[in-house]
Design a protein around this motif. Structure first.
Motif, PDB file in Angstrom:
ATOM      1  N   ILE A   5       5.421 -10.441 -14.402  1.00 24.66           N
ATOM      2  CA  ILE A   5       6.318  -9.307 -14.194  1.00 24.66           C
ATOM      3  C   ILE A   5       7.017  -8.960 -15.499  1.00 24.66           C
ATOM      4  O   ILE A   5       7.103  -9.770 -16.414  1.00 24.66           O
ATOM      5  N   GLU A   6       7.497  -7.733 -15.560  1.00 25.09           N
ATOM      6  CA  GLU A   6       8.295  -7.260 -16.681  1.00 25.09           C
ATOM      7  C   GLU A   6       9.670  -6.915 -16.141  1.00 25.09           C
ATOM      8  O   GLU A   6       9.795  -6.030 -15.289  1.00 25.09           O
ATOM      9  N   PHE A   7      10.703  -7.638 -16.577  1.00 24.54           N
ATOM     10  CA  PHE A   7      12.061  -7.312 -16.177  1.00 24.54           C
ATOM     11  C   PHE A   7      12.453  -6.013 -16.868  1.00 24.54           C
ATOM     12  O   PHE A   7      12.200  -5.823 -18.048  1.00 24.54           O
ATOM     13  N   LYS A   8      13.099  -5.100 -16.119  1.00 29.30           N
ATOM     14  CA  LYS A   8      13.462  -3.795 -16.658  1.00 29.30           C
ATOM     15  C   LYS A   8      14.954  -3.715 -16.972  1.00 29.30           C
ATOM     16  O   LYS A   8      15.333  -3.539 -18.101  1.00 29.30           O
ATOM     17  N   ASP A   9      15.790  -3.818 -15.944  1.00 25.22           N
ATOM     18  CA  ASP A   9      17.235  -3.670 -16.098  1.00 25.22           C
ATOM     19  C   ASP A   9      17.955  -4.636 -15.171  1.00 25.22           C
ATOM     20  O   ASP A   9      17.383  -5.108 -14.191  1.00 25.22           O
ATOM     21  N   ALA A  10      19.217  -4.861 -15.465  1.00 26.38           N
ATOM     22  CA  ALA A  10      20.075  -5.646 -14.579  1.00 26.38           C
ATOM     23  C   ALA A  10      21.502  -5.155 -14.757  1.00 26.38           C
ATOM     24  O   ALA A  10      21.906  -4.814 -15.874  1.00 26.38           O
ATOM     25  N   VAL A  11      22.232  -5.097 -13.654  1.00 30.43           N
ATOM     26  CA  VAL A  11      23.646  -4.709 -13.708  1.00 30.43           C
ATOM     27  C   VAL A  11      24.454  -5.680 -12.857  1.00 30.43           C
ATOM     28  O   VAL A  11      23.982  -6.175 -11.835  1.00 30.43           O
ATOM     29  N   PHE A  12      25.679  -5.944 -13.318  1.00 28.04           N
ATOM     30  CA  PHE A  12      26.615  -6.756 -12.549  1.00 28.04           C
ATOM     31  C   PHE A  12      27.462  -5.835 -11.681  1.00 28.04           C
ATOM     32  O   PHE A  12      27.847  -4.747 -12.109  1.00 28.04           O
ATOM     33  N   PHE A  51      12.439  -4.806 -11.807  1.00 30.47           N
ATOM     34  CA  PHE A  51      11.279  -5.339 -12.508  1.00 30.47           C
ATOM     35  C   PHE A  51      10.038  -4.569 -12.090  1.00 30.47           C
ATOM     36  O   PHE A  51      10.037  -3.838 -11.103  1.00 30.47           O
ATOM     37  N   ARG A  52       8.987  -4.751 -12.862  1.00 25.45           N
ATOM     38  CA  ARG A  52       7.706  -4.118 -12.572  1.00 25.45           C
ATOM     39  C   ARG A  52       6.641  -5.192 -12.566  1.00 25.45           C
ATOM     40  O   ARG A  52       6.559  -6.018 -13.472  1.00 25.45           O
ATOM     41  N   GLY A  53       5.844  -5.213 -11.513  1.00 24.11           N
ATOM     42  CA  GLY A  53       4.743  -6.160 -11.430  1.00 24.11           C
ATOM     43  C   GLY A  53       3.595  -5.736 -12.322  1.00 24.11           C
ATOM     44  O   GLY A  53       3.222  -4.571 -12.350  1.00 24.11           O
ATOM     45  N   LEU A  54       3.061  -6.675 -13.071  1.00 22.38           N
ATOM     46  CA  LEU A  54       1.971  -6.372 -13.989  1.00 22.38           C
ATOM     47  C   LEU A  54       0.608  -6.785 -13.430  1.00 22.38           C
ATOM     48  O   LEU A  54      -0.411  -6.249 -13.836  1.00 22.38           O
TER      49      LEU A  54
END
Length: 131
Positions: A5-12, A51-54
């Motif tokens: 997977i490719e992690f894209k963004d994260a927010v608290f 995230f995006r699955g590769l």
């Protein structure tokens, strides 16, 4: 080895709710920094990670919080199965509840992710300081 997977963004944020439709409502989203009138302060946060699955596969994913350079215990882990990988850059989201964390001094709180036995990846950071 390439990641699954490719992690894209994260927010608290303070809380994350899932609607019946599958959409998420993020409550109390934090910018890159937040100041409190006094420290120490115990914070209960959640993180929303996209995230995006590769590849179409089953794999293990783990998440943890880190304060400055001190990782906390792994607090969320599980198996994921991607059946619709890499379709038009389709991103997916996951809710990560962080454990209560005591912030004793000006610090940076991070959320990190790890796929299978790969290296930990820093997904987001939140600077916490005394006003």
């Amino acid at each position: 080895m390439a990641s699954s997977i490719e992690f894209k963004d994260a927010v608290f944020c303070d809380d994350i709710r899932e609607e019946k439709s599958g959409k998420h409502v993020l409550v109390g989203v934090y910018p890159e920094a937040v100041g409190f009138d006094s420290l120490p302060k115990t914070v209960n946060l959640s993180a929303f990670v996209t995230f995006r699955g590769l590849v179409e596969a089953k794999f293990e994913v783990k998440f943890r919080c880190r304060i400055n350079d001190a990782p906390l215990e792994v607090h969320a882990q599980g198996q994921m199965e991607l059946e619709h990988a890499n379709q038009e850059n389709l991103s997916q989201g996951i809710v990560i509840p962080c454990p209560p964390v005591e912030i004793k001094e000006d610090s940076v709180l991070y959320i990190e992710g790890c796929v299978s036995d790969e290296d930990w990846i820093e997904l987001a950071g939140l600077r916490v300081f005394k006003k």
